[in-house]
Design a protein around this motif. Structure first.
Motif, PDB file in Angstrom:
ATOM      1  N   THR A 106       0.416  27.432 -42.026  1.00  0.00           N
ATOM      2  CA  THR A 106      -0.643  26.858 -42.868  1.00  0.00           C
ATOM      3  C   THR A 106      -0.044  25.798 -43.786  1.00  0.00           C
ATOM      4  N   ASP A 107      -0.922  24.989 -44.371  1.00  0.00           N
ATOM      5  CA  ASP A 107      -0.467  23.961 -45.307  1.00  0.00           C
ATOM      6  C   ASP A 107       0.219  24.576 -46.524  1.00  0.00           C
ATOM      7  N   ASN A 108      -0.328  25.647 -47.068  1.00  0.00           N
ATOM      8  CA  ASN A 108       0.281  26.287 -48.235  1.00  0.00           C
ATOM      9  C   ASN A 108       1.660  26.847 -47.906  1.00  0.00           C
ATOM     10  N   GLU A 109       1.785  27.487 -46.752  1.00  0.00           N
ATOM     11  CA  GLU A 109       3.083  28.023 -46.338  1.00  0.00           C
ATOM     12  C   GLU A 109       4.080  26.885 -46.076  1.00  0.00           C
ATOM     13  N   HIS A 110       3.564  25.757 -45.640  1.00  0.00           N
ATOM     14  CA  HIS A 110       4.373  24.565 -45.407  1.00  0.00           C
ATOM     15  C   HIS A 110       5.063  24.143 -46.716  1.00  0.00           C
ATOM     16  N   LEU A 111       4.302  24.134 -47.792  1.00  0.00           N
ATOM     17  CA  LEU A 111       4.860  23.763 -49.099  1.00  0.00           C
ATOM     18  C   LEU A 111       5.921  24.751 -49.559  1.00  0.00           C
ATOM     19  N   VAL A 112       5.717  26.029 -49.280  1.00  0.00           N
ATOM     20  CA  VAL A 112       6.706  27.052 -49.639  1.00  0.00           C
ATOM     21  C   VAL A 112       8.027  26.773 -48.931  1.00  0.00           C
ATOM     22  N   LEU A 113       7.963  26.429 -47.642  1.00  0.00           N
ATOM     23  CA  LEU A 113       9.183  26.153 -46.888  1.00  0.00           C
ATOM     24  C   LEU A 113       9.874  24.880 -47.384  1.00  0.00           C
ATOM     25  N   PHE A 114       9.088  23.865 -47.724  1.00  0.00           N
ATOM     26  CA  PHE A 114       9.677  22.652 -48.277  1.00  0.00           C
ATOM     27  C   PHE A 114      10.426  22.949 -49.572  1.00  0.00           C
ATOM     28  N   ARG A 115       9.819  23.745 -50.438  1.00  0.00           N
ATOM     29  CA  ARG A 115      10.481  24.112 -51.699  1.00  0.00           C
ATOM     30  C   ARG A 115      11.760  24.901 -51.427  1.00  0.00           C
ATOM     31  N   GLU A 116      11.717  25.748 -50.423  1.00  0.00           N
ATOM     32  CA  GLU A 116      12.893  26.542 -50.066  1.00  0.00           C
ATOM     33  C   GLU A 116      14.059  25.628 -49.680  1.00  0.00           C
ATOM     34  N   VAL A 117      13.795  24.662 -48.819  1.00  0.00           N
ATOM     35  CA  VAL A 117      14.841  23.740 -48.396  1.00  0.00           C
ATOM     36  C   VAL A 117      15.273  22.851 -49.562  1.00  0.00           C
ATOM     37  N   ALA A 118      14.313  22.355 -50.340  1.00  0.00           N
ATOM     38  CA  ALA A 118      14.641  21.499 -51.487  1.00  0.00           C
ATOM     39  C   ALA A 118      15.548  22.235 -52.466  1.00  0.00           C
ATOM     40  N   GLY A 119      15.268  23.501 -52.713  1.00  0.00           N
ATOM     41  CA  GLY A 119      16.109  24.287 -53.602  1.00  0.00           C
ATOM     42  C   GLY A 119      17.527  24.417 -53.086  1.00  0.00           C
ATOM     43  N   PHE A 120      17.677  24.464 -51.775  1.00  0.00           N
ATOM     44  CA  PHE A 120      19.010  24.567 -51.175  1.00  0.00           C
ATOM     45  C   PHE A 120      19.760  23.246 -51.257  1.00  0.00           C
ATOM     46  N   ILE A 121      19.101  22.143 -50.896  1.00  0.00           N
ATOM     47  CA  ILE A 121      19.817  20.863 -50.806  1.00  0.00           C
ATOM     48  C   ILE A 121      20.012  20.191 -52.160  1.00  0.00           C
ATOM     49  N   GLU A 125      27.176  21.847 -54.057  1.00  0.00           N
ATOM     50  CA  GLU A 125      27.992  22.847 -53.361  1.00  0.00           C
ATOM     51  C   GLU A 125      27.361  23.223 -52.024  1.00  0.00           C
ATOM     52  N   ASN A 126      26.045  23.430 -52.016  1.00  0.00           N
ATOM     53  CA  ASN A 126      25.352  23.759 -50.768  1.00  0.00           C
ATOM     54  C   ASN A 126      25.454  22.617 -49.760  1.00  0.00           C
ATOM     55  N   ALA A 133      30.015  23.149 -42.404  1.00  0.00           N
ATOM     56  CA  ALA A 133      29.840  24.419 -41.699  1.00  0.00           C
ATOM     57  C   ALA A 133      30.063  24.258 -40.205  1.00  0.00           C
ATOM     58  N   CYS A 134      30.739  25.218 -39.637  1.00  0.00           N
ATOM     59  CA  CYS A 134      30.933  25.265 -38.181  1.00  0.00           C
ATOM     60  C   CYS A 134      30.118  26.395 -37.561  1.00  0.00           C
ATOM     61  N   ARG A 135      29.581  27.282 -38.412  1.00  0.00           N
ATOM     62  CA  ARG A 135      28.750  28.391 -37.944  1.00  0.00           C
ATOM     63  C   ARG A 135      27.849  28.824 -39.103  1.00  0.00           C
ATOM     64  N   TYR A 136      26.853  29.582 -38.777  1.00  0.00           N
ATOM     65  CA  TYR A 136      25.851  30.031 -39.746  1.00  0.00           C
ATOM     66  C   TYR A 136      26.486  30.725 -40.952  1.00  0.00           C
ATOM     67  N   ALA A 137      27.462  31.577 -40.717  1.00  0.00           N
ATOM     68  CA  ALA A 137      28.103  32.325 -41.800  1.00  0.00           C
ATOM     69  C   ALA A 137      28.751  31.410 -42.833  1.00  0.00           C
ATOM     70  N   ASP A 138      29.137  30.198 -42.424  1.00  0.00           N
ATOM     71  CA  ASP A 138      29.776  29.257 -43.343  1.00  0.00           C
ATOM     72  C   ASP A 138      28.821  28.743 -44.425  1.00  0.00           C
TER      73      ASP A 138
END
Length: 142
Positions: A106-121, A125-126, A133-138
């Motif tokens: 949904t559009d609302n869930e779309h915004l949640v995912l965008f915020r999730e990625v924005a918070g990471f990038i 350090e992230n 990273a060479c693998r997920y654990a990195d």
């Protein structure tokens, strides 16, 4: 934190010849895990072709997405990183070395995912971990 990214939906230090190949690779990961259909991957590519590289949000990082139209079975994030970047045509932020493919039901869930990625990038350090990273654990998400 990237709650919607899984190990099976991520690949690291890959090599692609074009932005389209990189986007299709990120979408393909989510297709193989049953989270989206191929039409969603096609729609992400179409969005870039139609609207240009505005989705290259910071140097080296793109957030590809499309409108949900019944082709997203589970909210998810696909990720591919590249040794050598690809060019989307955003002179300020190319070359891109990390493709985040965002898929939401949904559009609302779309915004949640965008915020999730924005918070990471937003963390230097992230970003350092992401580009090296060479693998997920990195990524240090566990």
């Amino acid at each position: 934190m990237l709650k919607h990214l899984s190990e099976k939906d991520s690949q690291f230090q890959q090599s692609y010849k074009s932005w389209e190949e990189a986007v299709r690779a990120a979408g393909g990961l989510m297709e193989r895990s049953g989270k989206i259909s191929g039409t969603y991957t096609d729609a992400m590519v179409g969005l870039v072709k139609e609207n240009g590289p505005y989705i290259v949000v910071i140097p080296g990082v793109v957030l590809v997405h499309a409108r949900p139209q019944g082709n997203v079975m589970e909210n998810s994030i696909g990720l591919v990183t590249m040794r050598e970047g690809v060019f989307f045509g955003n002179t300020a932020n190319d070359p891109v070395r990390a493709v985040f493919a965002i898929a939401a039901r949904t559009d609302n869930e779309h915004l949640v995912l965008f915020r999730e990625v924005a918070g990471f990038i937003e963390s230097e350090e992230n970003l350092h971990q992401l580009f090296h990273a060479c693998r997920y654990a990195d990524l240090g998400l566990d």
